[in-house]
Write a protein that holds these residues in place. Structure first.
Motif, PDB file in Angstrom:
ATOM      1  N   VAL A 252       0.858  -1.177   0.000  1.00 24.34           N
ATOM      2  CA  VAL A 252       0.000   0.000   0.000  1.00 24.34           C
ATOM      3  C   VAL A 252       0.894   1.226   0.000  1.00 24.34           C
ATOM      4  O   VAL A 252       1.709   1.397   0.909  1.00 24.34           O
ATOM      5  CB  VAL A 252      -0.928   0.038   1.223  1.00 24.34           C
ATOM      6  N   GLY A 253       0.769   2.044  -1.024  1.00 25.56           N
ATOM      7  CA  GLY A 253       1.537   3.273  -1.086  1.00 25.56           C
ATOM      8  C   GLY A 253       0.689   4.466  -0.699  1.00 25.56           C
ATOM      9  O   GLY A 253      -0.509   4.342  -0.444  1.00 25.56           O
ATOM     10  N   LYS A 254       1.309   5.623  -0.654  1.00 25.76           N
ATOM     11  CA  LYS A 254       0.556   6.816  -0.285  1.00 25.76           C
ATOM     12  C   LYS A 254      -0.430   7.215  -1.367  1.00 25.76           C
ATOM     13  O   LYS A 254      -1.357   7.975  -1.110  1.00 25.76           O
ATOM     14  CB  LYS A 254       1.511   7.971   0.013  1.00 25.76           C
ATOM     15  N   GLU A 255      -0.237   6.679  -2.607  1.00 29.60           N
ATOM     16  CA  GLU A 255      -1.178   7.009  -3.672  1.00 29.60           C
ATOM     17  C   GLU A 255      -1.506   5.813  -4.547  1.00 29.60           C
ATOM     18  O   GLU A 255      -1.940   5.960  -5.676  1.00 29.60           O
ATOM     19  CB  GLU A 255      -0.620   8.155  -4.542  1.00 29.60           C
ATOM     20  N   SER A 256      -1.338   4.587  -4.023  1.00 27.08           N
ATOM     21  CA  SER A 256      -1.595   3.404  -4.846  1.00 27.08           C
ATOM     22  C   SER A 256      -1.767   2.155  -3.982  1.00 27.08           C
ATOM     23  O   SER A 256      -1.377   2.134  -2.815  1.00 27.08           O
ATOM     24  CB  SER A 256      -0.448   3.185  -5.835  1.00 27.08           C
ATOM     25  N   ASP A 257      -2.366   1.130  -4.593  1.00 20.99           N
ATOM     26  CA  ASP A 257      -2.444  -0.204  -4.008  1.00 20.99           C
ATOM     27  C   ASP A 257      -1.749  -1.170  -4.959  1.00 20.99           C
ATOM     28  O   ASP A 257      -1.860  -1.037  -6.183  1.00 20.99           O
ATOM     29  CB  ASP A 257      -3.898  -0.643  -3.812  1.00 20.99           C
ATOM     30  N   ILE A 258      -1.053  -2.170  -4.408  1.00 19.28           N
ATOM     31  CA  ILE A 258      -0.265  -3.108  -5.202  1.00 19.28           C
ATOM     32  C   ILE A 258      -0.806  -4.519  -4.996  1.00 19.28           C
ATOM     33  O   ILE A 258      -0.943  -4.969  -3.852  1.00 19.28           O
ATOM     34  CB  ILE A 258       1.229  -3.075  -4.818  1.00 19.28           C
TER      35      ILE A 258
END
Length: 425
Positions: free
Chosen positions: A103-109
């Motif tokens: 989980v990124g600050k502006e995305s999901d992986i």
């Protein structure tokens, strides 16, 4: 947010027509009127449209705004995910979706698989999370408030990242293999390894330090600066996998790259360098100093003349990648899409490293949507509030072309600055 694809197999063709119609209708409406959804979607009857909307609302693929002046819906991020995944399935880019791995600050992986069983990574951009410190004061990241469509901005970020990765991979940079890009999703190689943040030991950390610094300089010599180059965006290959590659690391996350012509290029370059220095000082107590007695300048750290790169001394332009990808800060006139994306990611570059997502639940908290199982109310909406209540014949024909292009994944389908779909002849 959780990506639950278990319901996708049960959605009908009419359901996807409704989702596509809402995607198109959102170009002029934050809340798309039901009559417009029916008109654009070209379903057989209004009752079929209402039935699909009710089913989609129960699955939280669409949401209704309470206390609105007219009856309408907005497509949710999950609904947008379904549209992207549906077309990727049609392209045979993916076959199944696995677990979330990051989980990124502006995305999901997510880990996904193709029809041959090969595992890949699906990065889903989700601009607009409240982990950005300025969201509460500047909800759309746009100084002139040109658009508030987060899905549109997420799509621009995904397209830009895929463009960066494709160009860099073709030139031999240590980046994941880019496979496909659709809407706000980027499909790329799954790296067999771990994030550098979780590194506990490394047999040749001094060489790794030098290689990482060389990457910064090589990228800058090609005209680009990463702007978020740190232990969170560097993958370390497993020992066995590293034997098959020249370098043991891979760099990820490129939407915020800027040109070396950017007014703050030196600041971003120095920050990237400092991020690596701080990590190695903390993890390995490795803090090399410049050594004028050494003559070797092909690397950085112990055994080399310089301990770390310097922007003015080491950056010598060799290529025009910033021009090729219209990177932020390049003097060439930028398109409206580039300007919109630049306004959106400027705050991403300003974030301190390691920002948390603790406030993510506050996203869109000032908007009251009805996601209940009952779907939506049956109150009549006010006709005077509908701008496109009766679409002209030429607009209806254009919408049909856009729906066809969305379904086929046509490369001629573009977006303007307001998120409107247009077909380039």
């Amino acid at each position: 947010m959780k990506l639950d694809t278990s319901h996708m197999r049960y959605l009908t063709a009419d359901d996807f027509k409704v989702l596509q119609a809402m995607e198109i209708g959102s170009r002029n409406h934050e809340l798309v009127p039901i009559e417009m959804i029916h008109s654009i979607g070209s379903l057989k009857s209004p009752s079929a449209t209402n039935r699909s909307l009710g089913d989609l609302a129960k699955l939280k693929l669409v949401a209704r705004l309470r206390n609105a002046k007219y009856d309408g819906f907005r497509i949710t991020y999950l609904g947008y995910d379904y549209l992207a995944l549906k077309l990727m399935l049609k392209r045979d880019s993916i076959y199944s979706v696995g677990t979330k791995i990051g989980v990124g600050k502006e995305s999901d992986i997510y880990v996904v698989s193709d029809k041959n069983g090969a595992q890949k990574v699906l990065k889903i951009h989700r601009l607009g999370r409240t982990s950005f410190k300025t969201v509460k004061n500047n909800r759309d990241y746009l100084k002139n408030k040109q658009t508030s469509n987060w899905m549109y901005l997420s799509r621009l970020a995904a397209e830009k990242e895929f463009q960066f990765m494709r160009v860099l991979y073709d030139l031999g940079f240590n980046v994941p293999i880019p496979y496909d890009n659709l809407r706000h999703c980027v499909l790329m190689e799954l790296i067999k390894g771990y994030c550098m943040k979780h590194m506990k030991k490394y047999p040749s950390y001094k060489k790794l330090y030098s290689d990482l610094m060389n990457f910064i300089v090589k990228l800058a010599n090609h005209g680009l600066i990463h702007c978020d180059y740190n232990e969170f965006n560097i993958m370390i290959r497993d020992e066995e996998d590293a034997k098959n590659h020249e370098y043991g690391f891979v760099v990820i996350d490129f939407p915020q790259c800027v040109s070396i012509e950017h007014t703050d290029a030196k600041f971003y370059f120095d920050r990237d360098v400092q991020g690596i220095r701080d990590f190695f000082a903390k993890k390995f107590l490795y803090e090399p100093e410049h050594d004028p007695t050494m003559l070797d300048t092909d690397g950085y750290g112990e055994g080399y003349k310089y301990a770390y790169p310097n922007f003015k001394r080491d950056v010598l332009r060799m290529h025009q990648l910033d021009a090729a990808v219209s990177a932020s800060g390049y003097v060439k006139k930028k398109s409206r899409e580039d300007r919109d994306l630049e306004s959106a990611v400027v705050n991403m570059r300003a974030l301190e490293l390691g920002s948390s997502d603790d406030d993510a639940s506050e996203f869109d908290s000032d908007v009251d949507y009805d996601d209940s199982e009952d779907g939506y109310d049956s109150d009549e909406y006010e006709e005077e509030d509908l701008d496109d209540d009766n679409l002209a014949e030429d607009e209806a024909a254009e919408n049909e072309k856009i729906i066809s292009a969305l379904s086929s994944g046509s490369q001629n389908l573009k977006m303007d600055k307001l998120g409107n779909y247009i077909i380039e002849e």
